[in-house]
Design a protein around this motif. Sequence first.
Motif, mmCIF file in Angstrom:
data_model
loop_
_atom_site.group_PDB
_atom_site.id
_atom_site.type_symbol
_atom_site.label_atom_id
_atom_site.label_comp_id
_atom_site.label_asym_id
_atom_site.label_seq_id
_atom_site.Cartn_x
_atom_site.Cartn_y
_atom_site.Cartn_z
ATOM 1 N N TRP A 98 3.167 16.264 -14.425
ATOM 2 C CA TRP A 98 3.158 17.006 -15.685
ATOM 3 C C TRP A 98 4.580 17.340 -16.146
ATOM 4 O O TRP A 98 4.797 17.647 -17.302
ATOM 5 C CB TRP A 98 2.364 18.299 -15.535
ATOM 6 C CG TRP A 98 1.013 18.263 -16.170
ATOM 7 C CD1 TRP A 98 0.597 19.025 -17.232
ATOM 8 C CD2 TRP A 98 -0.124 17.472 -15.801
ATOM 9 N NE1 TRP A 98 -0.708 18.743 -17.537
ATOM 10 C CE2 TRP A 98 -1.183 17.792 -16.675
ATOM 11 C CE3 TRP A 98 -0.344 16.511 -14.829
ATOM 12 C CZ2 TRP A 98 -2.432 17.185 -16.609
ATOM 13 C CZ3 TRP A 98 -1.593 15.920 -14.755
ATOM 14 C CH2 TRP A 98 -2.621 16.251 -15.626
ATOM 15 N N LEU A 99 5.529 17.296 -15.227
ATOM 16 C CA LEU A 99 6.900 17.684 -15.560
ATOM 17 C C LEU A 99 7.714 16.500 -16.061
ATOM 18 O O LEU A 99 7.520 15.377 -15.592
ATOM 19 C CB LEU A 99 7.600 18.261 -14.320
ATOM 20 C CG LEU A 99 7.079 19.593 -13.796
ATOM 21 C CD1 LEU A 99 7.759 19.929 -12.471
ATOM 22 C CD2 LEU A 99 7.298 20.699 -14.818
ATOM 23 N N ARG A 132 -0.717 16.721 -21.337
ATOM 24 C CA ARG A 132 -0.287 17.675 -20.311
ATOM 25 C C ARG A 132 -0.914 19.041 -20.536
ATOM 26 O O ARG A 132 -0.288 20.062 -20.314
ATOM 27 C CB ARG A 132 1.231 17.757 -20.281
ATOM 28 C CG ARG A 132 1.859 16.431 -19.927
ATOM 29 C CD ARG A 132 3.336 16.474 -19.825
ATOM 30 N NE ARG A 132 3.948 17.213 -20.920
ATOM 31 C CZ ARG A 132 5.233 17.541 -20.980
ATOM 32 N NH1 ARG A 132 6.038 17.184 -20.014
ATOM 33 N NH2 ARG A 132 5.709 18.190 -21.992
ATOM 34 N N LYS A 190 -3.559 22.270 -20.032
ATOM 35 C CA LYS A 190 -4.104 23.021 -18.894
ATOM 36 C C LYS A 190 -5.466 22.447 -18.499
ATOM 37 O O LYS A 190 -5.760 22.302 -17.313
ATOM 38 C CB LYS A 190 -4.242 24.502 -19.260
ATOM 39 C CG LYS A 190 -4.932 25.308 -18.181
ATOM 40 C CD LYS A 190 -5.223 26.714 -18.621
ATOM 41 C CE LYS A 190 -6.080 27.431 -17.593
ATOM 42 N NZ LYS A 190 -6.559 28.716 -18.075
ATOM 43 N N MET A 236 6.471 23.432 -19.278
ATOM 44 C CA MET A 236 5.028 23.270 -19.373
ATOM 45 C C MET A 236 4.498 23.869 -20.662
ATOM 46 O O MET A 236 5.112 24.750 -21.245
ATOM 47 C CB MET A 236 4.362 23.968 -18.185
ATOM 48 C CG MET A 236 4.868 23.485 -16.858
ATOM 49 S SD MET A 236 4.234 24.489 -15.523
ATOM 50 C CE MET A 236 3.019 23.375 -14.928
ATOM 51 N N ARG A 255 1.417 27.293 -18.345
ATOM 52 C CA ARG A 255 2.459 28.238 -17.929
ATOM 53 C C ARG A 255 1.849 29.603 -17.612
ATOM 54 O O ARG A 255 2.331 30.314 -16.737
ATOM 55 C CB ARG A 255 3.488 28.368 -19.060
ATOM 56 C CG ARG A 255 4.706 29.131 -18.716
ATOM 57 C CD ARG A 255 5.679 29.242 -19.875
ATOM 58 N NE ARG A 255 5.737 28.040 -20.702
ATOM 59 C CZ ARG A 255 5.913 28.062 -22.020
ATOM 60 N NH1 ARG A 255 6.070 29.184 -22.682
ATOM 61 N NH2 ARG A 255 5.945 26.929 -22.697
#
Length: 142
Positions: free
Chosen positions: A48-49, A83, A85, A131, A136
């Motif tokens: 995801w980063l 990306r 949640k 994020m 986050r």
Amino acid sequence: MGGTSIPNFTHAAQQAQQWVNELAGGLNWDERRSYHLLRCVLQALRDWLPQQEMADLSAQLPALIRGIYFEGWKPLEAPVWDRSKEEFIARIQGAFSDDLLNDPDAAVMAVFRLLDRHVSSGEIEDVRNSMKKTLRDLWPAD
């Protein structure tokens, strides 16, 4: 073997076991399930980063945890396109298809708290800022 010795391997194993034990204690889970969660969340987080942030985070992980983090990594497929949640949680829940998580958000939060305790606050801030806000929000409050 140069600068690497058996005590270094032993220390790396002890650090990894400490992380798994901390996670297991916080969730009241067994070690095997906790390890599986740690592995799944770290690998999802990695994907995801942005790659620079993913690499910066890896530099602060203990050696064996770093190995888990990079296991199966496909650089050409990261970061993932969606990306969100919801997709992050779905990926974690999918990894537990035989042992569904009652509260996947809480499980992910437990891993994020573990990272928060062991990684520098500056790096955690950089990771969080990389994020989307909804994901986050699973990190411990500042």
